[in-house]
Design an enzyme around this catalytic site. Structure first.
Site, short mmCIF file in Angstrom:
data_model
loop_
_atom_site.label_atom_id
_atom_site.label_comp_id
_atom_site.label_asym_id
_atom_site.label_seq_id
_atom_site.Cartn_x
_atom_site.Cartn_y
_atom_site.Cartn_z
N ASP A 22 1.07 -1.26 0.19
CA ASP A 22 -0.21 -0.20 0.17
C ASP A 22 0.56 1.34 -0.05
O ASP A 22 1.60 0.95 0.54
CB ASP A 22 -0.72 0.13 1.46
N ASP B 240 -0.80 -1.78 -3.42
CA ASP B 240 -2.29 -3.33 -3.21
C ASP B 240 -3.72 -1.82 -2.84
O ASP B 240 -3.84 -2.27 -3.71
CB ASP B 240 -1.90 -3.83 -2.31
N ASP C 264 -4.96 2.00 3.27
CA ASP C 264 -5.30 0.09 4.28
C ASP C 264 -5.72 0.32 5.73
O ASP C 264 -4.83 0.54 6.16
CB ASP C 264 -4.86 -0.90 3.41
N ARG D 276 -13.33 0.58 -3.40
CA ARG D 276 -12.73 1.15 -2.10
C ARG D 276 -12.43 2.53 -2.43
O ARG D 276 -11.55 1.99 -1.58
CB ARG D 276 -11.46 -0.20 -1.48
#
Length: 547
Positions: A341, A364, A368, A439
């Site tokens: 991330d 990724d 997160d 997301r």
């Protein structure tokens, strides 16, 4: 006295005055304006380093004897003088020689008027700014007693010559002053008061321009916005999020310096300057990391078990800019999800505040928040991606490029972390923008409050998704040209999750706007103010990201 005799007596003076005028003119050429002053941290040119408004002859040179009409002829026994020889437009007085001021002639002889004050020495305007000298010397008009010029460039007060008929004298324009420098006085010459012979302006006052004095440089970030939401809530032994507090700031300019400064638990305020080379950075506890001068961090920031951290006013770029294989941890047998991330907040990290950041191109994800992380606020931050694909590996997402921005809760079955009582996040005034596919965020567990955010990620698959046991309040947001503003991950997850949506604007959207669910509605316990959704798009587009 006969007029011819009067003229013959004045002729030598006229000749002298004209010669001086020529010398004065030669001496009033363009000046370089001085070296640029220090003027601040960087020397500014201070405006146009002018030649003082152009080489002026110090005003419109009077003809050096333009003969006036001589006034009115006196029938009362005094013959009107020929008007006198006009003062030569103000030859520079020898810094204080007083002009005779004119002899009051019984026969109307025009007073010579004295030598016009030179208009003073032009004030150099201080050291600030290169323009400095502030203007060409004004010729000063006609007669004045001159007086001694002050250092500030003011001409002597002059004097009133009583004598004779009014000589036309001509009005000296004085020249204009240069624009450069910091408010140079420019030499405001009073020019003396003529003996009724016209008033020379003595040169316009030089404004000198306003020199900036050079840029002061960027030594500190802008003030932070107000902390609102979960990061301000007491819990886990921390009352609120303060980062490094009032610790003396350290400025870093390299990756190695940041890696060293960000470690540990001692309070630290770290200013990042410049664009750092890509690398992994572990952030400890009690830290403030803030960007100055358009700073950029590249690679991966990890907050594992960290507490009381503020990251603000900075651009954070992941490894996967246009190509996930650029990430050192990329595994082609898996795909983009094998990479890092841009920022990971995990492993019971708590009281973390990200404010005014620009986060992009995580391999990724961009941000997160997983594995028991808690008490997090994300505000005024922009998320986006460069175009890329994800065509390789077992977890390939193809054309979507795994451009999946923000994940809260990494698994339905956490091991070793109490996700059911964590993962509480406030998202406000954030912007999910170019090429984000999914997301935005995708949430498991926790209580997440999204207010006054903007979605403009057209071409997406969905914006907000509620997974297992997620409790979500979506309030006064703006969805612009996106698909599926909010949905449940599955019918199974819908049975444990709950979405409340209120006050939102859906502008040219398509797809699902799901609400309700089998879980419980979430009402924040902290204080906040949600602005009307109608103003969110403009506010967020103008305000999100580093300043």
């Amino acid at each position: 006295m006969p007029i011819s005799r009067s003229l013959s007596r004045l002729a030598p003076h006229v000749t002298g005055l004209l010669a001086c005028a020529a010398l004065a003119s030669a001496g009033c050429g363009a000046s370089e304006g001085g070296d640029a002053g220090s003027g601040g941290a960087s020397a500014a040119r201070g405006g146009t380093s002018g030649q003082f408004g152009g080489a002026s002859n110090g005003g419109n040179t009077s003809s050096g004897g333009r003969q006036a009409s001589g006034g009115t002829g006196a029938n009362a026994g005094t013959s009107t003088g020929s008007g006198g020889n006009t003062a030569a437009g103000g030859n520079a007085a020898a810094a204080g020689s007083t002009a005779a001021g004119g002899n009051t002639g019984s026969g109307g002889n025009t007073a010579a008027g004295g030598n016009t004050s030179s208009g003073g020495n032009i004030n150099a305007g201080g050291n600030t700014g290169s323009g400095g000298a502030g203007g060409a010397l004004g010729r000063g008009g006609t007669t004045g007693s001159g007086g001694a010029t002050t250092a500030g460039g003011k001409g002597g007060a002059g004097g009133n010559g009583a004598g004779g008929s009014t000589a036309s004298g001509g009005n000296g324009s004085g020249g204009t002053t240069g624009s450069g420098g910091t408010n140079a006085a420019g030499g405001k010459s009073s020019g003396g008061t003529t003996s009724n012979g016209g008033t020379g302006t003595g040169g316009s006052t030089g404004s000198g321009g306003t020199g900036t004095g050079g840029a002061t440089g960027c030594t500190a970030p802008p003030a932070a916005s107000a902390l609102v939401g979960w990061a301000a809530v007491s819990g886990g032994g921390v009352s609120t999020t303060t980062g490094g507090g009032n610790a003396t700031a350290t400025t870093v300019t390299t990756l190695a310096q940041l890696q060293s400064a960000a470690k540990g638990t001692n309070a630290g305020v770290i200013y990042v300057k410049g664009t750092l080379s890509a690398g992994d950075i572990t952030v400890g506890s009690n830290k403030t990391i803030a960007g100055i001068c358009g700073a950029e961090i590249h690679g991966h920031l990890e907050l594992s078990g960290s507490t009381n951290v503020i990251i603000r006013n900075i651009k954070i770029v992941g490894y996967g800019v246009g190509n996930c294989s650029l990430d050192p941890s990329y595994d082609s047998s898996v795909g983009c999800s094998s990479g890092s991330d841009a920022i990971s907040v995990q492993k019971d990290a708590h009281h973390v505040w990200l404010d005014h950041c620009d986060i992009s191109d995580g391999t990724d994800g961009n941000l997160d928040i997983t594995n028991g992380a808690n008490y997090v606020t994300v505000s005024w931050t922009k998320f986006h991606y460069t175009a890329r694909t994800d065509n390789n590996g077992s977890d390939s997402t193809g054309a979507a490029g795994h451009r999946y921005s923000s994940l809260v809760g990494g698994t339905d079955s956490p091991s070793g972390y109490d996700d059911a009582n964590a993962l509480n996040v406030t998202w406000h005034h954030n912007w999910w923008a170019d090429r984000v596919m999914e997301r935005q965020p995708r949430i498991r567990f926790g209580h997440n409050h999204l207010f006054n955010n903007l979605w403009s990620s057209s071409g997406d698959n969905y914006c907000v998704r509620a997974g297992k046991s997620a409790h979500i309040l979506i309030e006064n947001n703006y969805f612009k040209s996106v698909d599926t503003p909010h949905e449940f991950n599955s019918s199974t997850d819908q049975g444990t999750a709950y979405i409340t949506a209120t006050g939102n604007t859906y502008d040219a959207t398509t797809g699902t706007k799901a609400t309700g669910g089998g879980g419980s509605a979430y009402t924040p316990s902290y204080s906040y103010t949600a602005d009307a959704a109608s103003g969110v798009q403009t506010a967020v587009q103008n305000g999100a990201g580093p300043k």
